[in-house]
Design a protein around this motif. Structure first.
Motif, PDB file in Angstrom:
ATOM      1  N   ASP A 232      -3.416   6.101   1.945  1.00 19.71           N
ATOM      2  CA  ASP A 232      -3.073   7.424   2.451  1.00 19.71           C
ATOM      3  C   ASP A 232      -2.022   8.104   1.596  1.00 19.71           C
ATOM      4  OD1 ASP A 232      -4.848   7.098   4.520  1.00 19.71           O
ATOM      5  OD2 ASP A 232      -3.330   6.580   6.017  1.00 19.71           O
ATOM      6  N   ARG A 233      -1.266   7.315   0.838  1.00 20.19           N
ATOM      7  CA  ARG A 233      -0.215   7.866  -0.015  1.00 20.19           C
ATOM      8  C   ARG A 233      -0.619   7.879  -1.481  1.00 20.19           C
ATOM      9  NH1 ARG A 233       0.818   6.528   4.491  1.00 20.19           N
ATOM     10  NH2 ARG A 233       2.525   7.423   5.734  1.00 20.19           N
ATOM     11  N   GLY A 234      -1.891   7.721  -1.740  1.00 11.93           N
ATOM     12  CA  GLY A 234      -2.409   7.810  -3.106  1.00 11.93           C
ATOM     13  C   GLY A 234      -2.062   6.651  -3.992  1.00 11.93           C
ATOM     14  N   LEU A 235      -1.850   5.483  -3.376  1.00 17.24           N
ATOM     15  CA  LEU A 235      -1.375   4.332  -4.149  1.00 17.24           C
ATOM     16  C   LEU A 235      -2.399   3.196  -4.226  1.00 17.24           C
ATOM     17  CD1 LEU A 235       2.330   4.289  -2.918  1.00 17.24           C
ATOM     18  CD2 LEU A 235       1.454   5.039  -5.147  1.00 17.24           C
ATOM     19  N   GLN A 236      -3.653   3.493  -3.992  1.00 20.59           N
ATOM     20  CA  GLN A 236      -4.700   2.486  -4.124  1.00 20.59           C
ATOM     21  C   GLN A 236      -5.812   2.985  -5.038  1.00 20.59           C
ATOM     22  OE1 GLN A 236      -4.516  -0.925  -2.280  1.00 20.59           O
ATOM     23  NE2 GLN A 236      -2.590   0.027  -2.916  1.00 20.59           N
TER      24      GLN A 236
END
Length: 236
Positions: A232-236
């Motif tokens: 959800d925080r753009g970290l995957q």
């Protein structure tokens, strides 16, 4: 919004899905074994064979275990943040090496590392993947019968505290994953983060002892909730 600097604190809960036992839950290690007889300097001095056998068994368990999706999610987040010019500071209370095997490049072990031995004579450490017995000699100073697991026992000071607190103060998100909220100083880090006006989130199977101190929470298996939270925080 993707945070630029994340401080992640992990506890035994993140490795539970890899088959490694937790400590303070019902059925955990300290419910089945007396920590005062197995995890103190005094216990080691009084009965080193029993203490070494306990940690030899745990070491074999760590070697047999494999990282799970939560460990791998943190490694991906670290790489993603680095590519964006940010940083993920990974502080773990765990003595296993599952974060490293999942791909995390920089892991701070505040309670030591089970796959290392420390010499009580010269205080130096060495890699250790086999059992420790009292007839072993230190590979550094050659003293015999002086090796112990390089883990922090009850009554001993956790490691790297200054670096940990400095990194926490510089972060813009504090994330606790699989922690009991019962062991200090780690359990106090959420309130230290709040004192620095840093947003905080707990990811855990169940609410921790200090769950009320967090701004946000996600409950469920870490292998599911942590990748989703980071995605959800753009970290995957």
């Amino acid at each position: 919004m993707t945070p630029k600097t994340i401080f992640v604190l992990t506890g035994a809960g993140i490795s539970a899905e890899s088959g490694l036992g937790t400590f303070r839950d019902r059925g955990g290690l300290w419910a089945r074994f007396d920590p005062m007889r197995l995890a103190t300097p005094e216990a080691y001095a009084a009965d080193p064979d029993t203490v070494l056998d306990f940690y030899n068994h745990r070491r074999r368990g760590v070697i047999a275990a494999e990282p799970n999706a939560a460990h791998r999610a943190l490694a991906r987040a670290e790489a993603r943040l680095s590519a964006l010019g940010g940083r993920l500071f990974l502080c773990t209370q765990n003595v296993d090496d599952l974060h490293e095997r999942a791909g995390s490049a920089a892991v701070v072990h505040m309670h030591g590392e089970l796959l290392k031995a420390r010499c009580t004579a010269c205080a130096r450490t060495s890699e250790r993947r086999t059992d420790i017995v009292r007839t072993d000699s230190c590979p550094r100073c050659e003293a015999v019968g002086t090796l112990r697991p390089d883990v922090v026992w009850f009554g001993e000071m956790p490691l790297h505290l200054e670096a940990i607190e400095a990194a926490l103060a510089e972060s813009d998100l504090f994330l606790a994953v699989g922690t009991s909220g019962a062991v200090y100083p780690a359990a106090g880090y959420v309130r230290l983060a709040r004192a620095h006006a840093i947003p905080t989130c707990e990811i855990n199977l169940n609410p921790s002892d200090n769950a009320d101190a967090f701004d946000d929470a996600r409950y469920g298996p870490a292998s599911v909730t942590l990748p989703a939270y980071l995605s959800d925080r753009g970290l995957q």
